[in-house]
Scaffold this active site. Structure first.
Site, PDB file in Angstrom:
ATOM      1  N   VAL A 335       0.838  -1.204   0.000  1.00  0.00           N
ATOM      2  CA  VAL A 335       0.000   0.000   0.000  1.00  0.00           C
ATOM      3  C   VAL A 335       0.867   1.246   0.000  1.00  0.00           C
ATOM      4  O   VAL A 335       1.924   1.291   0.633  1.00  0.00           O
ATOM      5  CB  VAL A 335      -0.952   0.033   1.221  1.00  0.00           C
ATOM      6  CG1 VAL A 335      -1.940  -1.102   1.168  1.00  0.00           C
ATOM      7  CG2 VAL A 335      -0.171  -0.013   2.528  1.00  0.00           C
ATOM      8  N   ASP A 336       0.420   2.224  -0.745  1.00  0.00           N
ATOM      9  CA  ASP A 336       1.052   3.541  -0.689  1.00  0.00           C
ATOM     10  C   ASP A 336       0.573   4.221   0.592  1.00  0.00           C
ATOM     11  O   ASP A 336      -0.503   3.901   1.111  1.00  0.00           O
ATOM     12  CB  ASP A 336       0.644   4.347  -1.921  1.00  0.00           C
ATOM     13  CG  ASP A 336       1.357   5.688  -1.985  1.00  0.00           C
ATOM     14  OD1 ASP A 336       2.494   5.760  -1.500  1.00  0.00           O
ATOM     15  OD2 ASP A 336       0.767   6.650  -2.499  1.00  0.00           O
ATOM     16  N   LYS A 337       1.365   5.142   1.133  1.00  0.00           N
ATOM     17  CA  LYS A 337       0.976   5.819   2.375  1.00  0.00           C
ATOM     18  C   LYS A 337      -0.024   6.928   2.119  1.00  0.00           C
ATOM     19  O   LYS A 337      -1.144   6.898   2.610  1.00  0.00           O
ATOM     20  CB  LYS A 337       2.215   6.399   3.087  1.00  0.00           C
ATOM     21  CG  LYS A 337       1.871   7.198   4.351  1.00  0.00           C
ATOM     22  CD  LYS A 337       3.105   7.771   4.997  1.00  0.00           C
ATOM     23  CE  LYS A 337       3.720   8.900   4.169  1.00  0.00           C
ATOM     24  NZ  LYS A 337       2.857  10.114   4.142  1.00  0.00           N
ATOM     25  N   THR A 340      -3.845   6.573   0.956  1.00  0.00           N
ATOM     26  CA  THR A 340      -4.331   5.210   1.207  1.00  0.00           C
ATOM     27  C   THR A 340      -4.431   4.979   2.711  1.00  0.00           C
ATOM     28  O   THR A 340      -5.515   4.823   3.254  1.00  0.00           O
ATOM     29  CB  THR A 340      -3.403   4.167   0.560  1.00  0.00           C
ATOM     30  OG1 THR A 340      -3.289   4.445  -0.840  1.00  0.00           O
ATOM     31  CG2 THR A 340      -3.969   2.769   0.740  1.00  0.00           C
ATOM     32  N   VAL A 537      -1.989  -1.391  -3.888  1.00  0.00           N
ATOM     33  CA  VAL A 537      -2.999  -0.341  -3.783  1.00  0.00           C
ATOM     34  C   VAL A 537      -2.300   0.994  -3.953  1.00  0.00           C
ATOM     35  O   VAL A 537      -1.399   1.332  -3.180  1.00  0.00           O
ATOM     36  CB  VAL A 537      -3.716  -0.385  -2.421  1.00  0.00           C
ATOM     37  CG1 VAL A 537      -4.878   0.601  -2.405  1.00  0.00           C
ATOM     38  CG2 VAL A 537      -4.199  -1.785  -2.112  1.00  0.00           C
TER      39      VAL A 537
END
Length: 644
Positions: A335-337, A340, A537
């Site tokens: 996941v990107d920070k 997200t 994501v």
């Protein structure tokens, strides 16, 4: 009259007529006795076998009715079989056709009628239940608006929704469906967006907010500028996407199709061999009937249609059966920070002044002047704060040079201004005499993104920007683990200290920070080399390489992005993090149903084979059990449509 024509052309007309003829045959045989048979005149003889309800070789009126029932039910089956043979394909219809014609030839009119009647009933039930599994798509089509109220020359005019023109102002009143995609230009109200995002709680809409066709106004009055009409609306794209996805084949389905291509001819060869070896024609014909792979063929597509339809109803678009199967195997999620795990709306929290002769507003003014020409998301909170405090820049700097992974360098009225991290200072040969690195570390430890500001080769201060962690981020991580995901990895371009602060809060398993887009790609590839099936994501821009490399690319908040709806392997229409574990959980349920259906189909054929060779299973009973197994796999798949 129209209703009658519709019914005649429907799927139930043939089995109903055939069933009536079968009942009439029983009635004639049982109630009328020999009187009707005598009226028939000369008796027709057949070569062998039994007539409808007993032994003998006489073609009676009751048999004639039974034969008519077989012809009514079997005509369409034979036509389909012939068409399939003409294109060099051996279909299930061919097996049933040969069995029914063979039963007729040897005088087993009851068997011929029963086999074709049950097959026709099974087809009608199959069509009906398959339509039921597509109910989510039907529901999406049903929410499409029929009319719209537009403002033309100052008047309110009601027109068909497809006649609204781009750029027109549409009125959306309480209780009405939004007829277009558009932007609110006046008014306020609450919109139920469940048909798009799957969320049942209405969303408040005011000026500048976006609305989608097919959503419903629950209060207020909105004036909406039409930006998407007809096929260009989000709803139309969703319907198109779901249609394509439900028809797309999974890898398992492709294998079953290849298997059936060889299995059906094999059944014919087996039946022929059994007939030649035993001299029992009835045995051979029975093998044709019970060997039909109908349940096997339908087992996968019905589960895919139900699974994808169920997910669409919840605001989760899955690209097709192949991606549904892959999603069930996801063991690692990257996941990107920003946007997200966090809200994606950073705010300026700290301004630390390191130049004794300058004030707080001086540091802010220089930083804002440099960031005025930047497209980076962190530029916005700096500019917003500068505007609020009256030190916003006029115009944009002369030259802005983005330095990937480090910050920006700008020329502001002939003065060099740097805004970024410590490596940016090193690159430009600036010595950190003011201790900005230590200040930056402190801010980063608190989960804030620090940006050092240097003017004319001298460090003047550090600015801290923070993005709020989403409330449901920790719960998403927990649910991902519960759904069988072994590793949740954060991939971010932010500093390690910031990433670690956020990672600890939400419960991330692994943190990789200070990454460039190509580094994120490498991180995903490493997870794959370790044996993981990886879902990524991201926002689809900076994360595009990683999204393309991952086994499953997931786009969040895709309702406002036509590209995301069309290209993402999984598009989460709303901005709800919990939709991701829900999608994985639903994929696992669907694949489980697919496997159950395959077992049911194969076990049914195996048990029938044992019954045939052991005695007791007739053609009619075999077809009844066969059609029963078809319905069982369909009903099993329909469990996916239930809310869990």
């Amino acid at each position: 009259m129209f209703a009658v024509r519709t019914w005649v052309r429907g799927t139930w007309f043939v089995p109903v007529v055939s069933g009536i003829l079968i009942l009439a045959s029983f009635a004639v045989e049982r109630l009328a006795g020999g009187a009707w048979n005598a009226a028939l005149g000369p008796k027709w003889w057949v070569d062998a076998g039994e007539h409808a309800h007993g032994s003998g070789h006489v073609f009676t009126f009751a048999n004639a009715l039974m034969l008519a029932a077989a012809i009514v039910a079997g005509y369409g089956i034979v036509v389909k079989a012939v068409r399939a043979v003409l294109v060099k394909f051996i279909s299930i219809d061919l097996l049933v056709s040969i069995a029914a014609i063979g039963a007729t030839v040897i005088g087993n009119f009851w068997e011929a009628a029963a086999v074709t009647f049950l097959f026709a009933v099974g087809h009608a039930l199959e069509s009906g239940t398959m339509n039921r599994t597509r109910s989510a798509l039907a529901a999406l089509v049903a929410v499409a608006p029929d009319t719209a109220v537009v403002l033309r020359d100052g008047d309110q005019i009601e027109v068909p929704a497809h006649q609204v023109r781009m750029g027109e102002i549409v009125l959306v009143k309480n209780g009405a469906k939004v007829p277009v995609d558009g932007q609110v230009v006046a008014g306020a109200g609450a919109i139920d967006e469940a048909s798009i995002t799957g969320e049942s709680i209405p969303v408040e809409k005011t000026k500048s907010d976006h609305v989608f066709a097919g959503t419903i106004s629950r209060s207020g009055l909105l004036q909406v500028l039409a930006t998407g009409i007809g096929a260009d609306t989000t709803l139309a794209r969703i319907i198109h996407r779901v249609e394509e996805a439900q028809d797309a084949k999974a890898r398992t389905q492709a294998f079953i199709d290849r298997f059936s291509k060889w299995y059906t001819p094999a059944v014919m060869v087996l039946a022929l061999a059994a007939g030649l070896l035993t001299g029992d024609i009835v045995l051979a014909l029975t093998l044709l009937v019970i060997g039909c792979p109908g349940a096997l063929v339908i087992s996968i597509p019905v589960a895919i249609v139900a699974g994808i339809g169920r997910s669409a109803r919840n605001g989760i678009l899955i690209k097709g059966g192949e991606y549904l199967e892959t999603s069930a195997k996801i063991s690692a999620v990257a996941v990107d920070k920003t946007g997200t795990l966090t809200e994606g709306r950073p705010v300026l929290t700290d301004i630390v002044v390191l130049a004794p002769a300058l004030a707080r507003t001086d540091v802010l003014r220089w930083a804002a002047a440099a960031e005025a020409g930047s497209e980076h998301p962190l530029a916005r909170p700096i500019l917003d704060t500068a505007r609020e405090e009256g030190v916003a820049p006029e115009g944009i700097p002369g030259v802005v040079t983005p330095v990937v992974g480090k910050g920006i360098a700008a020329d502001v009225d002939g003065t060099q201004v740097l805004v970024g991290n410590a490596p940016l200072l090193t690159q430009y040969g600036i010595t950190d005499d003011a201790g900005s690195a230590a200040v930056a570390d402190e801010l980063a430890a608190d989960g804030k993104t620090p940006m050092i500001v240097a003017v004319g080769g001298t460090v003047i201060g550090v600015i801290g920007v923070a993005d709020t962690i989403r409330e449901d981020a920790p719960e998403m991580i927990r649910r991902l683990h519960a759904a069988g995901v072994e590793q949740v990895v954060m991939l971010t371009g932010d500093t390690r200290r910031v990433a670690e602060a956020i990672g600890r809060t939400v419960g991330i398993d692994e943190i990789q920070a200070s990454l460039l887009p190509e580094d994120k790609l490498d991180a995903v590839a490493r997870l794959q080399r370790e044996g993981h099936t990886v879902a990524m994501v991201g926002d689809g821009v900076n994360d595009a390489p990683a999204l393309a490399t991952a086994d499953i690319g997931v786009a969040m908040g895709a309702a406002g992005s036509a590209v995301a709806v069309e290209t993402a392997d999984i598009a989460l229409m709303g901005d709800d993090l919990l939709k991701l574990p829900e999608a994985i959980r639903l994929a696992k349920r669907t694949v489980s149903v697919m496997r159950q259906n395959i077992v049911i189909a194969l076990a049914t054929v195996a048990l029938l084979l044992v019954g045939v060779f052991g005695g007791g299973v007739t053609m009619a009973l075999g077809m009844l059990v066969h059609e029963g197994s078809v319905l069982v796999v369909i009903l099993n798949a329909m469990r996916l449509l239930r809310q869990t």
